[in-house]
Design an enzyme around this catalytic site. Structure first.
Site, PDB file in Angstrom:
ATOM      1  N   SER A 213       0.795  -1.234   0.000  1.00 59.85           N
ATOM      2  CA  SER A 213       0.000   0.000   0.000  1.00 59.85           C
ATOM      3  C   SER A 213       0.825   1.281   0.000  1.00 59.85           C
ATOM      4  O   SER A 213       0.258   2.362  -0.177  1.00 59.85           O
ATOM      5  CB  SER A 213      -0.945   0.027   1.201  1.00 59.85           C
TER       6      SER A 213
ATOM      7  N   LYS B  64       0.383   3.444  -2.902  1.00 59.25           N
ATOM      8  CA  LYS B  64      -0.767   4.351  -3.029  1.00 59.25           C
ATOM      9  C   LYS B  64      -0.353   5.830  -2.913  1.00 59.25           C
ATOM     10  O   LYS B  64      -1.044   6.710  -3.414  1.00 59.25           O
ATOM     11  CB  LYS B  64      -1.812   4.014  -1.959  1.00 59.25           C
TER      12      LYS B  64
ATOM     13  N   TYR C 195      -3.799  -2.451 -10.102  1.00 54.05           N
ATOM     14  CA  TYR C 195      -3.571  -2.115  -8.687  1.00 54.05           C
ATOM     15  C   TYR C 195      -2.672  -3.165  -8.009  1.00 54.05           C
ATOM     16  O   TYR C 195      -1.698  -2.829  -7.332  1.00 54.05           O
ATOM     17  CB  TYR C 195      -4.941  -1.992  -8.005  1.00 54.05           C
TER      18      TYR C 195
ATOM     19  N   TYR D  67      -4.999   3.468   8.037  1.00 54.88           N
ATOM     20  CA  TYR D  67      -6.359   2.929   8.104  1.00 54.88           C
ATOM     21  C   TYR D  67      -6.991   3.245   9.458  1.00 54.88           C
ATOM     22  O   TYR D  67      -6.887   4.353   9.942  1.00 54.88           O
ATOM     23  CB  TYR D  67      -6.370   1.416   7.806  1.00 54.88           C
TER      24      TYR D  67
ATOM     25  N   VAL E 218       1.156  -3.811   3.762  1.00 50.65           N
ATOM     26  CA  VAL E 218       1.127  -5.126   4.408  1.00 50.65           C
ATOM     27  C   VAL E 218       2.393  -5.952   4.152  1.00 50.65           C
ATOM     28  O   VAL E 218       2.529  -7.046   4.682  1.00 50.65           O
ATOM     29  CB  VAL E 218      -0.129  -5.973   4.046  1.00 50.65           C
TER      30      VAL E 218
HETATM   31  N1  GLN Z   1      -2.337  -5.228  -2.099  1.00 53.45           N
HETATM   32  C1  GLN Z   1      -2.833  -5.182  -0.759  1.00 53.45           C
HETATM   33  C2  GLN Z   1      -4.339  -5.342  -0.721  1.00 53.45           C
HETATM   34  O1  GLN Z   1      -4.984  -4.807  -1.543  1.00 53.45           O
HETATM   35  C3  GLN Z   1      -2.405  -3.891  -0.126  1.00 53.45           C
HETATM   36  C4  GLN Z   1      -2.963  -3.700   1.266  1.00 53.45           C
HETATM   37  C5  GLN Z   1      -2.022  -3.009   2.209  1.00 53.45           C
HETATM   38  O2  GLN Z   1      -0.816  -2.937   1.995  1.00 53.45           O
HETATM   39  N2  GLN Z   1      -2.564  -2.559   3.300  1.00 53.45           N
HETATM   40  O3  GLN Z   1      -4.887  -5.992   0.105  1.00 53.45           O
END
Ligand code: GLN
Length: 307
Positions: free
Chosen positions: A63, A66, A191, A243, A261
């Site tokens: 993530s 992003k 994505y 989050y 993650v």
């Molecule tokens: N590719 C992961 C997902 O969509 C990214 C989530 C994350 O890093 N929090 O679940």
């Protein structure tokens, strides 16, 4: 300040926590990563680099990507982007579907999965092709991190493609509300691929310099976004970067930050430096367990928090 000494101290103090928590196993390829790893890097605006542990080892940025896609879309669409994705904290986990239904397919912010999928869709519309979009995302990442060989790990992308049912559901739900222009599967696949980019702490810390310097990378002397946009990106990182644990991160660390993650967390000290920490085992919110503690220690020891 002797940043090397501070990083060495943090490494020592955080050791009992390295490996605590759980590696992300909903992407089977990430479940294979050894949880007992830890790296941290700090790069100052004048290019001084300080590192500790596995700071040169590349990992799945997930993530954190992003931040890069949001920056690109903001440059392309400016305020128009906010018609499709908001800037409020969601208070929900990164892959939550519930809020999206209530709020008619407009994701709360660009850092939850739903928001990032909309941002990816906006990039695909701009470049008119998903492969050209990926090439441009990679090009952007390589440029801001000053490393031409950064790439996507195709096994990680494939692994998520095979198991990413929730993300597919999110994309379909957004499409049903008319907030995706392109095919939902094309959007999630693109994505997943940008989430599967691999970078090291040193590279990620470098990639944050433009955000620490009002949009202009001080080493490349290049503007990647306007000062106002840099302010906004930092603000969204502070309020939404972790989050439903964003409040806690602001409370304990007090810096704009973004987690993934894969166990990485980037952070920005405005006017001073870019930071990245990595340790793959995650807390229950999906943020690096030892990484969060290390950043808290860093702001405690240095007093470098925005508050
Ligand atoms: N590719 C992961 C997902 O969509 C990214 C989530 C994350 O890093 N929090 O679940």
């Amino acid at each position: 300040m002797d940043y090397q000494k501070i990083l060495d101290e943090i490494y020592k103090e955080v050791k009992p926590y390295i490996g605590k928590g759980k590696v992300a196993d909903y992407i089977p390829e990430l479940a294979k990563v050894n949880p007992k790893q830890f790296g941290m890097s700090v790069v100052t605006l004048d290019g001084e680099l300080f590192s500790v542990g596995d700071a040169q080892k590349r990992f799945s940025i997930q993530s954190i990507s992003k931040v890069f896609t949001f920056t690109m879309a903001l440059k392309m669409y400016s305020k128009e982007l906010y018609k499709r994705v908001g800037v409020e904290p969601s208070g929900t986990p990164f892959n939550s579907l519930v809020q999206l239904e209530y709020e008619h397919g407009k994701p709360r912010n660009p850092f939850i999965n739903a928001g990032a999928i909309v941002v990816t869709d906006s990039l695909i519309s701009y470049y008119k092709d998903e492969f050209i979009t990926l090439e441009n995302i990679l090009g952007f990442i390589r440029e801001i991190s000053k490393k031409g060989d950064i790439n996507i790990n195709p096994q990680v992308a494939k692994s998520e493609m095979e198991h990413g049912y929730r993300n597919r559901a999110l994309a379909n739900l957004i499409k049903s509300f008319g907030n995706l222009d392109n095919d939902p599967i094309t959007c999630v696949e693109t994505y997943f691929k940008h989430c599967a980019v691999e970078m090291s702490c040193e590279e990620l810390a470098h990639s944050m310099l433009f955000l620490a310097n009002r949009g202009t990378d001080p080493l490349l002397k290049k503007e990647f976004c306007s000062p106002t946009q840099a302010k906004r990106i930092n603000a969204v990182m502070l309020t939404c970067g972790h989050y439903d644990a964003s409040g806690e991160f602001a409370f304990h660390v007090g810096l704009p930050g973004k987690s993934g993650v894969g166990g990485g967390i980037v952070a920005v000290v405005p006017g001073k430096m870019g930071i990245c920490v990595w340790s793959p085992a995650l807390n229950r919110y999906g943020n690096s367990y030892a990484g969060t503690i290390a950043l808290e220690l860093f702001t405690q020891k240095t007093g470098l928090s925005i508050f």
